[in-house]
Structure formats: C-alpha cells, structure tokens
Design an enzyme around this catalytic site. Structure first.
Site, PDB file in Angstrom:
ATOM      1  N   LYS A  51       0.450  -1.325  -0.052  1.00  0.00           N
ATOM      2  CA  LYS A  51       0.074  -0.097   0.039  1.00  0.00           C
ATOM      3  C   LYS A  51       0.668   1.169   0.103  1.00  0.00           C
ATOM      4  CE  LYS A  51      -0.445  -0.451   5.101  1.00  0.00           C
ATOM      5  NZ  LYS A  51      -1.332  -1.107   6.251  1.00  0.00           N
TER       6      LYS A  51
ATOM      7  N   ARG B 114     -10.274   0.394  14.850  1.00  0.00           N
ATOM      8  CA  ARG B 114     -10.302   0.884  13.821  1.00  0.00           C
ATOM      9  C   ARG B 114     -11.385   0.362  12.709  1.00  0.00           C
ATOM     10  NH1 ARG B 114      -4.629   0.813  10.746  1.00  0.00           N
ATOM     11  NH2 ARG B 114      -5.148  -1.228  10.290  1.00  0.00           N
TER      12      ARG B 114
ATOM     13  N   TYR C 109      12.917  31.333   5.561  1.00  0.00           N
ATOM     14  CA  TYR C 109      11.282  31.752   5.537  1.00  0.00           C
ATOM     15  C   TYR C 109      10.563  32.761   6.727  1.00  0.00           C
ATOM     16  CZ  TYR C 109       9.142  31.028   0.888  1.00  0.00           C
ATOM     17  OH  TYR C 109       9.385  30.721  -0.652  1.00  0.00           O
TER      18      TYR C 109
HETATM   19  C1  LIG Z   1      -0.275  -2.021   6.814  1.00  0.00           C
HETATM   20  C2  LIG Z   1      -0.821  -3.441   7.659  1.00  0.00           C
HETATM   21  C3  LIG Z   1       0.026  -4.743   7.304  1.00  0.00           C
HETATM   22  C4  LIG Z   1       2.155  -4.095   7.210  1.00  0.00           C
HETATM   23  O1  LIG Z   1       2.250  -4.174   8.214  1.00  0.00           O
HETATM   24  P1  LIG Z   1       3.764  -3.755   8.863  1.00  0.00           P
HETATM   25  O2  LIG Z   1       4.214  -3.574  10.437  1.00  0.00           O
HETATM   26  O3  LIG Z   1       3.834  -2.660   8.101  1.00  0.00           O
HETATM   27  O4  LIG Z   1       4.099  -4.835   8.581  1.00  0.00           O
HETATM   28  C5  LIG Z   1      -0.358  -5.756   7.935  1.00  0.00           C
HETATM   29  N1  LIG Z   1      -1.855  -5.560   7.904  1.00  0.00           N
HETATM   30  C6  LIG Z   1      -2.765  -4.523   8.286  1.00  0.00           C
HETATM   31  C7  LIG Z   1      -4.545  -4.604   8.524  1.00  0.00           C
HETATM   32  C8  LIG Z   1      -2.833  -3.849   7.417  1.00  0.00           C
HETATM   33  O5  LIG Z   1      -3.538  -2.046   7.533  1.00  0.00           O
END
Ligand SMILES: *Cc1c(COP(=O)(O)O)cnc(C)c1O
Length: 367
Positions: A38, A136, A264
């Site tokens: 992602k 979540r 700035y």
């Molecule tokens: C992003 C994510 C992961 C990956 O987690 P890492 O700590 O980067 O290995 C795994 N499962 C879900 C549901 C996630 O949102």
C-alpha cells in the site's frame, strides 16, 4: 553507482530480496506470505516492488484502496490482491479488476453482496476482517451470527480468509494484550468454522507479529515495513536492509555574515559567520516542517549538516560551516546510514511516516 545529480530515491531490489528471504525464513514452509504494498509500496514504487516479489514467489499482495490495486493490475500483477479498506463506491471496479475486498462491517458486507450479484459473480473471494482490540475497522465476535445469516443463501461470494490486526505486536510490554487478541481471534475462527462448515484461511501478523509471535502465524502473514528494511526495534531491524536511499545535491552555497538571516520568516539568525548549502528538496517532497530549525539533518561527505531555518516547499538550507564541500556535491538524506529510522527520530516520528511521505515528484531509480 553514479553520484546523484538531482533529488532521487534509489530502490535496491537486492535489499528487498534479502528482507523477503529473512522474513520468509521465520515461517513454516506452508505458511503463505502476503506482501503489503500500500501507499506506493511504503513510498518506494509499488509496481516495481510487487513485480520483483511476484518473481521471488510471494503468495499474495495487499493494498489499502481499490485505486492502488488497479495500478498493480495495470503493471502486470496476476497474484491475488487483498484490498484492506475498500469503499462501496469502488466495488464495481474492484470486481472488474479481480481485486479481493476486506469486508469489515454489515454495511460493506451488504453492499458487496449486492455488487457481486449485479456483476453476476459466483463464489467471489472475500476476506472478513475482525476487530480484536485495535478498534479501527472490523466486525466484532458478536457479529458472527449476522454474517452467517447474511451469507447463508448467497452464491455470489465465498469467504476466502478471516483476519485480524494486532495493536501492539512490536511492544513486548503489551504481550498480555497481544496474547488476548490472538486468543479472541482463535475463538472467532472456531465459531466461523462451526457455523459455515469450512475454515477459510486465517491471518493476523504484521512484520513485528511475524518476529514476536510465531504461534500466531496461522495460514498466512502480512508484512509491510519489514520488506522495506525496518523492524519496530533495533533488534528487529538489525537483520533487515533499508531498500530506499534518498539522495540529492548541493544547488548553491551561501556565505552568511553575522546578523544575517536564512529562509522564510527569517527563522534562523546567524550570530557568527556561517556557510549554508541549499538542497532541492522540501516539504512538498515529504520533508515536513518539523524537520526544520536544527532538528533534521542531511549527510554531506560523511558529515552531518543540520537543517537551518524553516523547511521551504522545494528546498532546505543546511549548515555546512565545518564541512568541506562544493556546489554539485551529493547529499544523503537517509538510506543505509543514517537510516530513515534515525532521520525520522530527529523529528520525533517513525520510519513508516518518513518513507511513505516521499512525494511522487521525486524520481525513483531502481537498482
Ligand atoms: C499496513 C498493514 C499491515 C503491514 O504492517 P507492517 O507493520 O508494515 O508489517 C498488515 N496488516 C494490515 C491490516 C495493515 O493495515
């Protein structure tokens, strides 16, 4: 490799192979490996990463949103792709591109059943997400009966996996909590298997979960940050190699007289003679303003040059008073040394944030 002549993010596929093999070595031979790509492959290049991992023999991919899955399909990824957080507005596209949704509440489940029927699907693979404490997204254990009722006469979809996500897999002070998450997940799996008469694939571990909770690997693990070269502790990170190196160049050197200011809002006021270098990278590239005013730093000819004054949109100025360097010299922001983890700590944040912040404006160079 040639010196950088502009701001670039180098992606080292050998380091990616190393990380994949290291994480894979922690698994039983029949445990599947899902690579999380992602957010542009954690800020690197999702398509290049996924194509390489597809060759290395990864089993599954995950992205957060449908659009990210479409980009992988366009790049030639043929393995299954789990979309962790799809929205019903994109379900038609998701089905057209053979992406597999995570269904996390009654509303999206209903919407997906309808979409799959509309698209005349049979046994379309879906993944049911359960909340075991992160609070979540995800169904609760109490929703299982309703999930069953919703699906009992539905031919258009079939549950391919059930999964959950750990809230603190990296924090061994929270071990009791994580163990309770694992126990709830097992209870959920048992109930599903009894009610549905078959047991879908089960998965729960992210990178830290893989390393800290081998008893929770189940049928598959989901790794993101580890593939990109970071663990959530020094111990975890030591066997991994950061895949991305952020480099730039010195555009211009300024001699700053006592009493002059830099940048700035005149945020930096010099009380002695100073030398600064201007680097073509700024907050629009992902170096947030919190790195300004002496917090963040870059490395020039092996020496640390702190950021002077405010971070601009396209530039930073760094202090090179004690550094031997010239216009055109290469600048390292993060990579093998210092790592993105060290760099991010200078602004009180974590590797995940700085690496995923790298804007699409920065040229990616694949090694
Ligand atoms: C992003 C994510 C992961 C990956 O987690 P890492 O700590 O980067 O290995 C795994 N499962 C879900 C549901 C996630 O949102």
């Amino acid at each position: 490799m040639p010196k950088a002549q502009e701001t670039i993010l180098e992606i080292d596929l050998k380091a990616l192979s190393h990380n994949f093999n290291h994480l894979k070595s922690k698994l039983n031979a029949n445990t599947k490996f899902l690579a999380v790509v992602k957010a542009y492959g954690y800020g690197s290049d999702a398509c290049e990463i996924a194509l390489h991992l597809q060759e290395l023999g990864v089993d599954y991919f995950a992205v957060a949103y449908v659009k990210e899955g479409v980009a992988l399909r366009d790049a030639g990824i043929t393995l299954p792709i789990l979309v962790l957080h799809p929205q019903p507005v994109n379900f038609k596209t998701l089905i057209e591109r053979c992406l597999e949704p995570s269904l996390y509440n009654a509303k999206v489940l209903r919407a997906f059943i309808d979409a799959a029927k509309d698209e005349k699907q049979k046994d379309y693979p879906v993944h049911i997400k359960f909340n075991t404490g992160l609070n979540r997204i995800g169904f609760g254990e109490n929703d299982i009966d309703n999930i069953h009722t919703s699906l009992i006469n539905v031919k258009s979809v079939r549950i391919k996996s059930i999964f959950s996500h750990m809230a603190a897999s990296e924090d061994l002070n929270e071990k009791d909590f994580t163990l309770s998450q694992i126990a709830s997940f097992k209870t959920i799996c048992d109930k599903i298997s009894k009610l549905f008469g078959y047991l879908p694939m089960q998965h729960m571990c992210n990178t830290s979960g893989i390393l800290n909770y081998p008893e929770a690997h189940f049928d598959m693990v989901r790794s993101g940050i580890g593939l990109y070269g970071f663990g959530n502790s020094e111990k975890e990170s030591q066997d991994l190699k950061p895949i991305a190196t952020l480099k730039s160049v010195i555009s211009q050197i300024h001699l700053i007289k006592k009493g002059e200011t830099v940048g700035y809002n005149r945020a930096y006021k010099s009380d002695t003679f100073q030398k600064t270098a201007t680097i073509p990278i700024g907050h629009a590239d992902g170096i947030g303003r919190q790195y300004g005013n002496g917090k963040g730093f870059v490395t020039i000819n092996g020496k640390r040059a702190p950021i002077v004054g405010n971070v601009c949109m396209d530039m930073i100025m760094v202090n090179i008073t004690d550094i031997e360097c010239q216009e055109g010299d290469e600048v390292i922001i993060f990579g093998q040394h210092p790592t993105a983890e060290v760099f991010s700590k200078s602004a009180n944040t974590i590797s995940y944030e700085i690496i995923t912040a790298m804007s699409q404006r920065i040229k990616r160079v694949i090694l």
